[in-house]
Design a protein around this motif. Structure first.
Motif, PDB file in Angstrom:
ATOM      1  N   SER A 115       0.822  -1.212   0.000  1.00 24.61           N
ATOM      2  CA  SER A 115       0.000   0.000   0.000  1.00 24.61           C
ATOM      3  C   SER A 115       0.858   1.266   0.000  1.00 24.61           C
ATOM      4  O   SER A 115       0.597   2.198  -0.776  1.00 24.61           O
ATOM      5  N   VAL A 116       1.906   1.296   0.835  1.00 24.68           N
ATOM      6  CA  VAL A 116       2.740   2.508   0.885  1.00 24.68           C
ATOM      7  C   VAL A 116       3.569   2.647  -0.386  1.00 24.68           C
ATOM      8  O   VAL A 116       3.867   3.772  -0.823  1.00 24.68           O
ATOM      9  N   LEU A 117       3.918   1.534  -1.022  1.00 25.61           N
ATOM     10  CA  LEU A 117       4.620   1.606  -2.305  1.00 25.61           C
ATOM     11  C   LEU A 117       3.716   2.193  -3.388  1.00 25.61           C
ATOM     12  O   LEU A 117       4.172   2.966  -4.232  1.00 25.61           O
ATOM     13  N   ARG A 118       2.442   1.832  -3.367  1.00 27.41           N
ATOM     14  CA  ARG A 118       1.502   2.402  -4.337  1.00 27.41           C
ATOM     15  C   ARG A 118       1.367   3.916  -4.141  1.00 27.41           C
ATOM     16  O   ARG A 118       1.261   4.684  -5.105  1.00 27.41           O
ATOM     17  N   THR A 119       1.361   4.344  -2.884  1.00 23.94           N
ATOM     18  CA  THR A 119       1.303   5.773  -2.605  1.00 23.94           C
ATOM     19  C   THR A 119       2.550   6.479  -3.125  1.00 23.94           C
ATOM     20  O   THR A 119       2.470   7.563  -3.721  1.00 23.94           O
ATOM     21  N   LEU A 120       3.705   5.849  -2.903  1.00 27.48           N
ATOM     22  CA  LEU A 120       4.958   6.409  -3.416  1.00 27.48           C
ATOM     23  C   LEU A 120       4.920   6.508  -4.933  1.00 27.48           C
ATOM     24  O   LEU A 120       5.342   7.524  -5.515  1.00 27.48           O
ATOM     25  N   LYS A 121       4.409   5.477  -5.583  1.00 30.15           N
ATOM     26  CA  LYS A 121       4.323   5.501  -7.041  1.00 30.15           C
ATOM     27  C   LYS A 121       3.503   6.698  -7.517  1.00 30.15           C
ATOM     28  O   LYS A 121       3.899   7.419  -8.446  1.00 30.15           O
ATOM     29  N   GLY A 122       2.361   6.931  -6.862  1.00 31.22           N
ATOM     30  CA  GLY A 122       1.531   8.067  -7.245  1.00 31.22           C
ATOM     31  C   GLY A 122       2.257   9.389  -7.081  1.00 31.22           C
ATOM     32  O   GLY A 122       2.139  10.281  -7.927  1.00 31.22           O
ATOM     33  N   SER A 123       3.052   9.502  -6.013  1.00 29.81           N
ATOM     34  CA  SER A 123       3.809  10.740  -5.788  1.00 29.81           C
ATOM     35  C   SER A 123       4.878  10.936  -6.846  1.00 29.81           C
ATOM     36  O   SER A 123       5.089  12.054  -7.336  1.00 29.81           O
ATOM     37  N   VAL A 124       5.559   9.844  -7.212  1.00 28.05           N
ATOM     38  CA  VAL A 124       6.606   9.940  -8.226  1.00 28.05           C
ATOM     39  C   VAL A 124       6.012  10.320  -9.572  1.00 28.05           C
ATOM     40  O   VAL A 124       6.550  11.168 -10.291  1.00 28.05           O
ATOM     41  N   VAL A 125       4.891   9.707  -9.919  1.00 21.51           N
ATOM     42  CA  VAL A 125       4.244  10.011 -11.199  1.00 21.51           C
ATOM     43  C   VAL A 125       3.816  11.471 -11.254  1.00 21.51           C
ATOM     44  O   VAL A 125       3.961  12.153 -12.275  1.00 21.51           O
ATOM     45  N   SER A 126       3.305  11.980 -10.140  1.00 23.53           N
ATOM     46  CA  SER A 126       2.881  13.391 -10.128  1.00 23.53           C
ATOM     47  C   SER A 126       4.075  14.336 -10.131  1.00 23.53           C
ATOM     48  O   SER A 126       3.969  15.469 -10.608  1.00 23.53           O
ATOM     49  N   LEU A 127       5.223  13.866  -9.610  1.00 20.41           N
ATOM     50  CA  LEU A 127       6.420  14.708  -9.600  1.00 20.41           C
ATOM     51  C   LEU A 127       7.014  14.843 -10.980  1.00 20.41           C
ATOM     52  O   LEU A 127       7.493  15.910 -11.366  1.00 20.41           O
ATOM     53  N   PHE A 128       7.004  13.771 -11.757  1.00 16.89           N
ATOM     54  CA  PHE A 128       7.621  13.767 -13.077  1.00 16.89           C
ATOM     55  C   PHE A 128       6.569  13.498 -14.143  1.00 16.89           C
ATOM     56  O   PHE A 128       6.516  12.406 -14.715  1.00 16.89           O
TER      57      PHE A 128
END
Length: 366
Positions: free
Chosen positions: A247-260
């Motif tokens: 779950s926390v990895l999925r959240t990280l993925k969303g943050s990375v996608v929004s960053l780049f």
């Protein structure tokens, strides 16, 4: 995702029109009246139109569309990139140390082995020009770059391998850098002015720390050109919940996608994003009862599956390329670790060379 849904709606609309025409022709062939034909045709058309508009409401269809859309954005791998992680090891006894140990004070059999690695000498590897890069090469590739390495002790060892290559393992600057870098649970920064490179190591033992770091980059509108992340061992030891880890990895993925966002001007800067995988854990060598209990083989595999199912990695449709620490540590074996968790610096030197090859191959594609 929106475009994918619109495309799906158009295709279903075409199917609806075809169905109306074919059914109408069939009914005409059955000698039904014109009013009956119009009635049944209209009913079929309305039903199919309703299905088209309700399609996004069904989670399975929506998930499938999201899956296809994500892969289309991120999956840019080439056959050469797929070869970069395939490292071969030669771990051999160091006879000079075995025969002369009077003053060495070696603590374990770990010290008695030499570790060498390379890519297999195949035609495919040669054709892809995969190779080890020297200090001048690496300095040229990273010239003017801002490099951020964030995570736990694995990320710290990776940072050490990068500094060894750029500064030279015997340099005076490397001695002071090594001392500062290994202050317990601390961040570290260095500027290599000769090549205009800035390197930041951020102590981030939990994935949540990484997510906050990415959010901070976004708030400041300041982005590294190369970013290497990796965390999970602390989560495994202290939380021991693979579902929560996913779950926390999925959240990280969303943050990375929004960053780049790859559709903006940031795409031209080609940020290089990497994930340090888990090292293989050798349970019998772990140095505490809690580690041996909490970090079993079954738990390790559950966390490895969670990483895959989170879709954080590019190979599963995510934004980060994998630096395959699991394969490196598995192939190097027990003689490459002194505590079942932390491995010889040669592992991280190999991971660094994998990263450099990824960067070069990625640039050649644009």
């Amino acid at each position: 995702m929106v475009m994918a849904m619109m495309l799906g709606a158009v295709l279903l609309g075409v199917a609806a029109a075809c169905a109306v025409v074919l059914v109408s022709r069939g009914m005409t062939g059955s000698h039904l009246s014109r009013n009956h034909v119009l009635f049944f045709s209209g009913a079929i058309f309305i039903t199919l139109v309703v299905c088209v508009h309700l399609t996004p409401s069904f989670s399975s269809v929506s998930d499938y569309v999201t899956s296809v859309s994500t892969v289309a954005v991120f999956d840019r791998r080439s056959p050469c990139l797929n070869l970069v992680n395939r490292i071969s090891w030669a771990v051999t006894p160091n006879n000079s140390l075995i025969n002369f140990n009077a003053t060495k004070n070696l603590s374990s059999s770990f010290d008695y082995y030499e570790r060498h690695w390379d890519w297999p000498k195949t035609q495919k590897v040669k054709a892809c020009r995969i190779r080890k890069f020297s200090k001048p090469d690496a300095s040229r590739f990273l010239n003017g770059s801002w490099v951020v390495i964030a995570g736990d002790s694995q990320a710290r060892l990776f940072t050490l391998s990068l500094l060894n290559l750029i500064l030279g393992p015997e340099s005076q600057r490397m001695d002071s850098a090594r001392t500062a870098l290994f202050k317990r649970h601390s961040n570290y920064s260095i500027s290599v002015n000769e090549i205009g490179m800035k390197l930041d190591f951020v102590w981030a033992p939990y994935v949540l720390n990484l997510t906050h770091l990415v959010a901070d980059f976004k708030d400041k509108k300041s982005y590294p050109g190369v970013m290497v992340m990796g965390a999970g061992l602390w989560h495994m030891l202290h939380l021991n919940n693979a579902s929560d880890y996913e779950s926390v990895l999925r959240t990280l993925k969303g943050s990375v996608v929004s960053l780049f966002p790859f559709s903006t001007e940031l795409a031209s800067k080609s940020p290089h994003l990497f994930w340090l995988g888990f090292p293989v854990l050798i349970n019998g060598m772990l140095n505490s009862h809690d580690k041996r209990q909490q970090m079993s083989d079954a738990v390790w595999h559950a966390y490895d599956r969670a990483l895959s199912e989170s879709r954080l990695l590019r190979q599963t449709g995510g934004p980060l390329d994998l630096l395959d620490i699991p394969a490196l540590t598995w192939n190097c074996g027990a003689h490459c670790t002194y505590d079942g968790m932390h491995y010889d610096i040669a592992i991280y030197e190999a991971a660094l060379q994998i990263m450099l090859n990824f960067i070069i191959k990625s640039r050649q594609r644009h």
